[in-house]
Design a protein around this motif. Structure first.
Motif, PDB file in Angstrom:
ATOM      1  N   GLY A 123      29.009 -21.905  73.831  1.00 52.90           N
ATOM      2  CA  GLY A 123      29.866 -21.544  74.822  1.00 52.90           C
ATOM      3  C   GLY A 123      29.207 -20.760  75.845  1.00 52.90           C
ATOM      4  N   GLU A 124      29.978 -19.993  76.752  1.00 53.35           N
ATOM      5  CA  GLU A 124      29.333 -18.993  77.696  1.00 53.35           C
ATOM      6  C   GLU A 124      28.763 -17.617  77.015  1.00 53.35           C
ATOM      7  OE1 GLU A 124      31.248 -18.557  81.203  1.00 53.35           O
ATOM      8  OE2 GLU A 124      30.890 -20.489  81.746  1.00 53.35           O
ATOM      9  N   ILE A 125      27.696 -17.296  76.870  1.00 53.15           N
ATOM     10  CA  ILE A 125      27.361 -15.904  76.247  1.00 53.15           C
ATOM     11  C   ILE A 125      26.768 -15.134  77.118  1.00 53.15           C
ATOM     12  CG2 ILE A 125      27.518 -16.732  74.045  1.00 53.15           C
ATOM     13  CD1 ILE A 125      24.637 -16.983  73.861  1.00 53.15           C
ATOM     14  N   ALA A 126      26.765 -13.852  77.014  1.00 57.31           N
ATOM     15  CA  ALA A 126      26.124 -12.842  77.721  1.00 57.31           C
ATOM     16  C   ALA A 126      24.457 -12.870  77.520  1.00 57.31           C
ATOM     17  CB  ALA A 126      26.608 -11.533  77.868  1.00 57.31           C
ATOM     18  N   LYS A 127      23.508 -12.527  78.746  1.00 55.39           N
ATOM     19  CA  LYS A 127      22.252 -12.416  78.380  1.00 55.39           C
ATOM     20  C   LYS A 127      21.915 -11.039  77.381  1.00 55.39           C
ATOM     21  CE  LYS A 127      18.041 -11.180  81.015  1.00 55.39           C
ATOM     22  NZ  LYS A 127      17.442 -10.830  81.982  1.00 55.39           N
ATOM     23  N   GLY A 128      21.248 -11.469  76.371  1.00 55.03           N
ATOM     24  CA  GLY A 128      20.936 -10.423  75.459  1.00 55.03           C
ATOM     25  C   GLY A 128      21.904 -10.143  74.418  1.00 55.03           C
ATOM     26  N   SER A 129      22.903 -11.136  74.142  1.00 55.18           N
ATOM     27  CA  SER A 129      23.797 -10.902  73.034  1.00 55.18           C
ATOM     28  C   SER A 129      23.383 -11.682  71.953  1.00 55.18           C
ATOM     29  CB  SER A 129      25.155 -11.721  73.575  1.00 55.18           C
ATOM     30  OG  SER A 129      24.948 -13.222  73.924  1.00 55.18           O
ATOM     31  N   ASP A 130      24.073 -11.852  70.790  1.00 58.92           N
ATOM     32  CA  ASP A 130      23.475 -12.243  69.559  1.00 58.92           C
ATOM     33  C   ASP A 130      23.425 -13.652  69.543  1.00 58.92           C
ATOM     34  OD1 ASP A 130      23.057 -12.543  66.826  1.00 58.92           O
ATOM     35  OD2 ASP A 130      25.144 -12.562  66.260  1.00 58.92           O
ATOM     36  N   GLY A 131      22.247 -14.156  69.377  1.00 64.84           N
ATOM     37  CA  GLY A 131      21.792 -15.594  69.496  1.00 64.84           C
ATOM     38  C   GLY A 131      21.941 -16.249  68.200  1.00 64.84           C
ATOM     39  N   VAL A 132      22.241 -15.671  67.021  1.00 65.98           N
ATOM     40  CA  VAL A 132      22.107 -16.222  65.866  1.00 65.98           C
ATOM     41  C   VAL A 132      23.570 -17.154  65.461  1.00 65.98           C
ATOM     42  CG1 VAL A 132      22.273 -15.887  63.318  1.00 65.98           C
ATOM     43  CG2 VAL A 132      20.767 -14.659  64.763  1.00 65.98           C
ATOM     44  N   ARG A 133      23.211 -18.550  65.023  1.00 60.18           N
ATOM     45  CA  ARG A 133      24.494 -19.313  64.481  1.00 60.18           C
ATOM     46  C   ARG A 133      23.754 -20.089  63.544  1.00 60.18           C
ATOM     47  NH1 ARG A 133      25.970 -16.792  68.130  1.00 60.18           N
ATOM     48  NH2 ARG A 133      27.124 -17.047  70.008  1.00 60.18           N
ATOM     49  N   VAL A 134      25.055 -20.593  62.653  1.00 62.38           N
ATOM     50  CA  VAL A 134      24.544 -21.230  61.259  1.00 62.38           C
ATOM     51  C   VAL A 134      25.077 -22.653  61.273  1.00 62.38           C
ATOM     52  CG1 VAL A 134      25.047 -21.101  58.977  1.00 62.38           C
ATOM     53  CG2 VAL A 134      24.565 -19.037  60.317  1.00 62.38           C
ATOM     54  N   PHE A 135      24.259 -23.453  60.826  1.00 61.39           N
ATOM     55  CA  PHE A 135      24.927 -24.798  60.432  1.00 61.39           C
ATOM     56  C   PHE A 135      24.849 -24.984  58.991  1.00 61.39           C
ATOM     57  CE2 PHE A 135      22.218 -25.615  64.473  1.00 61.39           C
ATOM     58  CZ  PHE A 135      23.193 -26.774  65.059  1.00 61.39           C
ATOM     59  N   GLU A 136      26.433 -25.241  58.486  1.00 62.01           N
ATOM     60  CA  GLU A 136      26.796 -25.412  57.195  1.00 62.01           C
ATOM     61  C   GLU A 136      26.481 -26.861  56.884  1.00 62.01           C
ATOM     62  OE1 GLU A 136      30.325 -23.461  56.327  1.00 62.01           O
ATOM     63  OE2 GLU A 136      29.847 -21.626  57.373  1.00 62.01           O
ATOM     64  N   PHE A 137      26.143 -27.113  55.611  1.00 63.06           N
ATOM     65  CA  PHE A 137      25.891 -28.264  55.041  1.00 63.06           C
ATOM     66  C   PHE A 137      26.268 -28.162  53.545  1.00 63.06           C
ATOM     67  CE2 PHE A 137      21.770 -26.495  54.478  1.00 63.06           C
ATOM     68  CZ  PHE A 137      21.323 -26.787  53.350  1.00 63.06           C
ATOM     69  N   THR A 138      26.698 -29.385  52.928  1.00 62.24           N
ATOM     70  CA  THR A 138      26.967 -29.843  51.601  1.00 62.24           C
ATOM     71  C   THR A 138      25.842 -30.847  51.025  1.00 62.24           C
ATOM     72  OG1 THR A 138      29.060 -28.994  51.849  1.00 62.24           O
ATOM     73  CG2 THR A 138      28.601 -30.315  49.597  1.00 62.24           C
ATOM     74  N   ASN A 139      25.344 -30.654  49.909  1.00 60.56           N
ATOM     75  CA  ASN A 139      24.767 -31.638  49.168  1.00 60.56           C
ATOM     76  C   ASN A 139      25.740 -32.647  48.565  1.00 60.56           C
ATOM     77  OD1 ASN A 139      23.017 -33.456  47.693  1.00 60.56           O
ATOM     78  ND2 ASN A 139      22.077 -31.885  46.611  1.00 60.56           N
ATOM     79  N   THR A 140      25.832 -33.676  48.996  1.00 66.34           N
ATOM     80  CA  THR A 140      26.981 -34.831  48.484  1.00 66.34           C
ATOM     81  C   THR A 140      26.516 -35.753  47.483  1.00 66.34           C
ATOM     82  OG1 THR A 140      26.943 -35.980  50.286  1.00 66.34           O
ATOM     83  CG2 THR A 140      28.581 -34.273  50.460  1.00 66.34           C
ATOM     84  N   GLY A 141      24.962 -35.593  47.417  1.00 66.46           N
ATOM     85  CA  GLY A 141      24.541 -36.379  46.570  1.00 66.46           C
ATOM     86  C   GLY A 141      24.547 -36.088  44.823  1.00 66.46           C
ATOM     87  N   ASN A 142      23.669 -36.654  44.253  1.00 63.53           N
ATOM     88  CA  ASN A 142      23.691 -36.348  42.892  1.00 63.53           C
ATOM     89  C   ASN A 142      22.328 -35.778  42.357  1.00 63.53           C
ATOM     90  OD1 ASN A 142      22.390 -38.933  42.853  1.00 63.53           O
ATOM     91  ND2 ASN A 142      24.030 -40.079  41.871  1.00 63.53           N
ATOM     92  N   MET A 143      21.569 -35.591  43.063  1.00 60.27           N
ATOM     93  CA  MET A 143      19.986 -35.029  42.933  1.00 60.27           C
ATOM     94  C   MET A 143      19.851 -33.784  43.815  1.00 60.27           C
ATOM     95  SD  MET A 143      18.397 -37.006  40.718  1.00 60.27           S
ATOM     96  CE  MET A 143      16.729 -36.564  41.020  1.00 60.27           C
ATOM     97  N   PRO A 144      19.263 -32.825  43.249  1.00 62.56           N
ATOM     98  CA  PRO A 144      18.833 -31.773  44.130  1.00 62.56           C
ATOM     99  C   PRO A 144      18.369 -32.014  45.607  1.00 62.56           C
ATOM    100  CG  PRO A 144      17.905 -31.401  41.806  1.00 62.56           C
ATOM    101  CD  PRO A 144      18.270 -32.590  42.173  1.00 62.56           C
ATOM    102  N   LEU A 145      18.930 -31.081  46.561  1.00 58.82           N
ATOM    103  CA  LEU A 145      18.235 -31.398  47.932  1.00 58.82           C
ATOM    104  C   LEU A 145      17.407 -30.395  48.271  1.00 58.82           C
ATOM    105  CD1 LEU A 145      18.757 -32.518  50.854  1.00 58.82           C
ATOM    106  CD2 LEU A 145      20.708 -30.805  51.118  1.00 58.82           C
ATOM    107  N   ILE A 146      16.212 -30.965  48.886  1.00 58.90           N
ATOM    108  CA  ILE A 146      15.113 -29.977  48.949  1.00 58.90           C
ATOM    109  C   ILE A 146      14.885 -30.114  50.552  1.00 58.90           C
ATOM    110  CG2 ILE A 146      12.554 -29.382  48.741  1.00 58.90           C
ATOM    111  CD1 ILE A 146      13.335 -30.697  45.903  1.00 58.90           C
ATOM    112  N   ILE A 147      14.819 -29.068  51.277  1.00 57.77           N
ATOM    113  CA  ILE A 147      14.596 -29.277  52.708  1.00 57.77           C
ATOM    114  C   ILE A 147      13.154 -28.610  52.714  1.00 57.77           C
ATOM    115  CG2 ILE A 147      15.297 -28.068  55.048  1.00 57.77           C
ATOM    116  CD1 ILE A 147      18.013 -28.000  54.326  1.00 57.77           C
ATOM    117  N   THR A 148      12.474 -29.556  53.295  1.00 61.99           N
ATOM    118  CA  THR A 148      10.888 -29.109  53.386  1.00 61.99           C
ATOM    119  C   THR A 148      10.462 -28.548  54.847  1.00 61.99           C
ATOM    120  OG1 THR A 148      10.598 -31.566  54.083  1.00 61.99           O
ATOM    121  CG2 THR A 148      10.257 -30.878  51.623  1.00 61.99           C
TER     122      THR A 148
END
Length: 128
Positions: free
Chosen positions: A36-61
């Motif tokens: 959205g619109e944020i002020a200069k110098g404000s907190d720039g941290v955001r998170v992408f949430e995900f789920t492993n919907t498969g049946n093997m371990p998910l490895i993000i390389t």
């Protein structure tokens, strides 16, 4: 002889189908985060949430961004089937102007490369 060939074909076909079913799958809550619109110098941290919907371990390389102003952080441990994880993204909000950046996620999922996006607008504190 025909019966043996048919039996081998059916066996190979069923083996390849079962091998394809054993995979990690990554499903994001959203593939675009809007600051959205944020002020200069404000907190720039955001998170992408995900789920492993498969049946093997998910490895993000690897997780990388389209520029040095965006720093992504990937989970270090494998994400087990059914578990959730997150990719943290920090944008340098000391740069006024529009935000349009891409984050590339590489993993062992059935779709090995995923492109995530961040967007928004950094405004000067006085409203410029």
């Amino acid at each position: 002889m025909k019966k043996i060939v048919v039996l081998l074909f059916v066996g190979l076909l069923s083996w390849s189908v079962s091998a394809q079913e054993k995979t990690a799958k990554i499903e994001f809550k959203t593939e675009t985060v809007d600051y959205g619109e944020i002020a200069k110098g404000s907190d720039g941290v955001r998170v992408f949430e995900f789920t492993n919907t498969g049946n093997m371990p998910l490895i993000i390389t690897k997780v990388s961004s389209s520029c040095g102003c965006t720093i992504p952080k990937k989970p270090e441990a494998p994400i087990q089937p059914g578990q959730t994880g997150e990719i943290q993204v920090k944008y340098d909000t000391n740069r006024p102007g529009p935000i349009r950046k891409a984050i590339t996620v590489i993993s062992n999922a059935d779709t090995p490369t995923k492109i995530l996006k961040i967007k928004g607008m950094v405004k000067e504190i006085d409203g410029k």
